[in-house]
Write a protein that holds these residues in place. Structure first.
Motif, short mmCIF file in Angstrom:
data_model
loop_
_atom_site.label_atom_id
_atom_site.label_comp_id
_atom_site.label_asym_id
_atom_site.label_seq_id
_atom_site.Cartn_x
_atom_site.Cartn_y
_atom_site.Cartn_z
N ALA A 73 0.83 -1.20 0.00
CA ALA A 73 0.00 0.00 0.00
C ALA A 73 0.87 1.25 0.00
CB ALA A 73 -0.93 -0.01 1.22
N ALA A 74 1.91 1.25 0.82
CA ALA A 74 2.82 2.39 0.88
C ALA A 74 3.53 2.59 -0.45
CB ALA A 74 3.83 2.21 2.01
N ALA A 75 3.96 1.49 -1.07
CA ALA A 75 4.67 1.58 -2.35
C ALA A 75 3.75 2.09 -3.46
CB ALA A 75 5.24 0.22 -2.74
N ASP A 78 3.29 5.88 -2.84
CA ASP A 78 4.51 6.61 -3.21
C ASP A 78 4.67 6.67 -4.73
OD1 ASP A 78 5.05 6.92 -0.55
OD2 ASP A 78 6.64 5.42 -0.46
N HIS A 79 4.37 5.57 -5.39
CA HIS A 79 4.50 5.52 -6.86
C HIS A 79 3.58 6.54 -7.51
CE1 HIS A 79 5.10 3.77 -10.82
NE2 HIS A 79 3.79 3.64 -10.96
N VAL A 80 2.34 6.63 -7.04
CA VAL A 80 1.39 7.59 -7.61
C VAL A 80 1.81 9.03 -7.32
CG1 VAL A 80 -0.99 8.45 -7.46
CG2 VAL A 80 -0.56 5.99 -7.58
N VAL A 81 2.18 9.31 -6.09
CA VAL A 81 2.57 10.66 -5.70
C VAL A 81 3.81 11.12 -6.45
CG1 VAL A 81 3.49 12.06 -3.81
CG2 VAL A 81 1.48 10.64 -3.44
N GLU A 82 4.80 10.24 -6.53
CA GLU A 82 6.04 10.61 -7.23
C GLU A 82 5.77 10.89 -8.70
OE1 GLU A 82 8.53 7.31 -6.35
OE2 GLU A 82 8.73 7.85 -4.22
N GLY A 83 4.89 10.10 -9.32
CA GLY A 83 4.56 10.32 -10.72
C GLY A 83 3.86 11.65 -10.93
N ILE A 84 2.90 11.97 -10.06
CA ILE A 84 2.17 13.23 -10.17
C ILE A 84 3.10 14.42 -9.93
CG2 ILE A 84 0.41 14.67 -9.03
CD1 ILE A 84 -1.27 12.15 -8.69
N ARG A 122 -8.87 8.85 -6.04
CA ARG A 122 -9.43 8.23 -4.83
C ARG A 122 -8.34 7.85 -3.85
NH1 ARG A 122 -13.45 6.32 -8.61
NH2 ARG A 122 -12.15 4.56 -9.24
N LEU A 123 -7.21 7.35 -4.36
CA LEU A 123 -6.11 6.98 -3.48
C LEU A 123 -5.58 8.19 -2.72
CD1 LEU A 123 -4.04 4.81 -2.54
CD2 LEU A 123 -2.62 5.50 -4.47
N LEU A 124 -5.44 9.32 -3.41
CA LEU A 124 -4.83 10.50 -2.81
C LEU A 124 -5.80 11.30 -1.96
CD1 LEU A 124 -2.63 11.89 -5.74
CD2 LEU A 124 -1.97 10.37 -3.88
N PHE A 125 -7.07 11.34 -2.35
CA PHE A 125 -7.97 12.30 -1.73
C PHE A 125 -9.20 11.72 -1.03
CE2 PHE A 125 -6.04 14.50 -5.45
CZ PHE A 125 -5.22 15.36 -4.72
N SER A 126 -9.50 10.44 -1.23
CA SER A 126 -10.72 9.90 -0.63
C SER A 126 -10.61 9.85 0.89
CB SER A 126 -11.00 8.49 -1.15
OG SER A 126 -12.09 7.91 -0.46
N PRO A 127 -11.63 10.36 1.62
CA PRO A 127 -11.61 10.31 3.09
C PRO A 127 -11.63 8.87 3.62
CG PRO A 127 -13.22 11.91 2.31
CD PRO A 127 -12.78 11.12 1.10
N ASP A 131 -6.50 4.17 6.48
CA ASP A 131 -5.51 3.19 6.85
C ASP A 131 -4.26 3.87 7.40
OD1 ASP A 131 -2.97 1.54 5.88
OD2 ASP A 131 -4.61 0.12 6.20
N ALA A 132 -3.70 3.35 8.47
CA ALA A 132 -2.57 4.01 9.14
C ALA A 132 -1.39 4.21 8.21
CB ALA A 132 -2.15 3.19 10.36
N ALA A 133 -1.05 3.19 7.43
CA ALA A 133 0.10 3.31 6.54
C ALA A 133 -0.12 4.41 5.51
CB ALA A 133 0.36 1.98 5.84
N LEU A 134 -1.34 4.50 4.98
CA LEU A 134 -1.63 5.52 3.97
C LEU A 134 -1.76 6.90 4.61
CD1 LEU A 134 -4.11 3.71 1.56
CD2 LEU A 134 -1.64 4.01 1.37
N ALA A 135 -2.27 6.97 5.82
CA ALA A 135 -2.40 8.26 6.50
C ALA A 135 -1.02 8.89 6.69
CB ALA A 135 -3.09 8.08 7.86
N GLN A 136 -0.05 8.09 7.04
CA GLN A 136 1.32 8.60 7.20
C GLN A 136 1.88 9.07 5.86
OE1 GLN A 136 3.56 5.45 9.04
NE2 GLN A 136 2.42 5.56 10.95
N ARG A 137 1.60 8.31 4.81
CA ARG A 137 2.08 8.68 3.49
C ARG A 137 1.39 9.97 3.03
NH1 ARG A 137 5.44 4.93 4.17
NH2 ARG A 137 6.71 4.21 2.44
N ARG A 138 0.11 10.10 3.31
CA ARG A 138 -0.63 11.29 2.89
C ARG A 138 -0.05 12.54 3.55
NH1 ARG A 138 -7.05 11.03 2.64
NH2 ARG A 138 -6.47 9.77 0.84
N ALA A 139 0.25 12.44 4.83
CA ALA A 139 0.85 13.58 5.54
C ALA A 139 2.20 13.94 4.94
CB ALA A 139 0.98 13.25 7.03
N ALA A 140 3.00 12.91 4.62
CA ALA A 140 4.32 13.16 4.05
C ALA A 140 4.22 13.78 2.67
CB ALA A 140 5.11 11.85 3.98
N SER A 141 3.25 13.32 1.87
CA SER A 141 3.11 13.87 0.52
C SER A 141 2.63 15.32 0.57
CB SER A 141 2.14 13.03 -0.31
OG SER A 141 0.81 13.12 0.17
N THR A 142 1.80 15.65 1.55
CA THR A 142 1.36 17.04 1.71
C THR A 142 2.57 17.93 2.01
OG1 THR A 142 -0.83 16.40 2.50
CG2 THR A 142 -0.08 18.62 3.06
#
Length: 209
Positions: A73-75, A78-84, A122-127, A131-142
């Motif tokens: 999930a984390a990978a 990260d893959h989507v965020v890095e691409g965007i 949906r991966l980046l913005f859906s409320p 999930d804890a792993a994605l919540a941490q990634r979302r904060a880091a991407s912000t």
């Protein structure tokens, strides 16, 4: 932590073991995005068995690349965020040396990227992505996007950083994220052009102050 096999990877059919492993990893990332970014699939729907079935791969190939579902999930995130981030920055850098052109280029690329593949949005913005792993990634991407915006502003306008720029960057990135969240879930009725046009108007108004 990702799990990688230490055994030598042999060549078959002219394709190196390293290339085959990279292809399998790409298949797993795509399958993970399918499940995480589906309209019906909240994060808990992501399982090793489900991902392998979607990718058409045996479980051993999953563990060749990832330790568990959280690592996948984390990978994927990260893959989507890095691409965007990369394509948006590329659009800004290729635009003419004009504030409006650069703002519109960046926003257009960003909005088009999440619109053309709803899974990404949906991966980046859906409320529902609590999930804890994605919540941490979302904060880091912000934090990353706030930093990128600050760097671009300092380079283009030749200004020093400071609290004011930090606050403006936080507000713009946070506001854009909320706008895209509402737009993608249908609660904000607007065309893609309207999102870009009004977003650019706001970014430019803030930069002019």
């Amino acid at each position: 932590m990702e799990a990688m096999s230490s055994a030598p990877l042999r060549t078959y059919g002219g394709v190196s073991g390293t290339d085959r492993q990279a292809e399998r990893r790409a298949q797993l990332l795509e399958a993970g995005l399918d499940l995480l970014g589906s309209e019906e699939g909240p994060p808990h729907a992501l399982t090793v068995r489900g991902v392998c079935r979607r990718a058409g791969l045996a479980a051993r190939y999953f563990y060749e690349n990832f330790a568990d579902r959280d690592a996948l999930a984390a990978a994927v995130y990260d893959h989507v965020v890095e691409g965007i981030a990369a394509t948006t920055l590329e659009a800004v850098q290729e635009a003419p040396a004009d504030a409006e052109a650069k703002v519109r280029a960046g926003l257009s690329r960003l909005v088009r990227t999440v619109a053309e593949d709803p899974r990404r949005g949906r991966l980046l913005f859906s409320p529902s992505m609590a999930d804890a792993a994605l919540a941490q990634r979302r904060a880091a991407s912000t934090r990353m996007f706030v930093g990128l915006l600050g760097v671009q502003a300092r380079e283009f306008y030749g200004v020093d950083g400071g609290t004011r720029l930090d606050i403006l960057a936080e507000m713009l990135v946070g506001g854009l994220a909320q706008t895209l969240t509402s737009w993608l879930d249908g609660s904000l009725e607007a065309t893609e052009d309207e999102v870009v046009d009004h977003g650019a108007e706001l970014f430019l108004a803030v930069s002019a102050t």
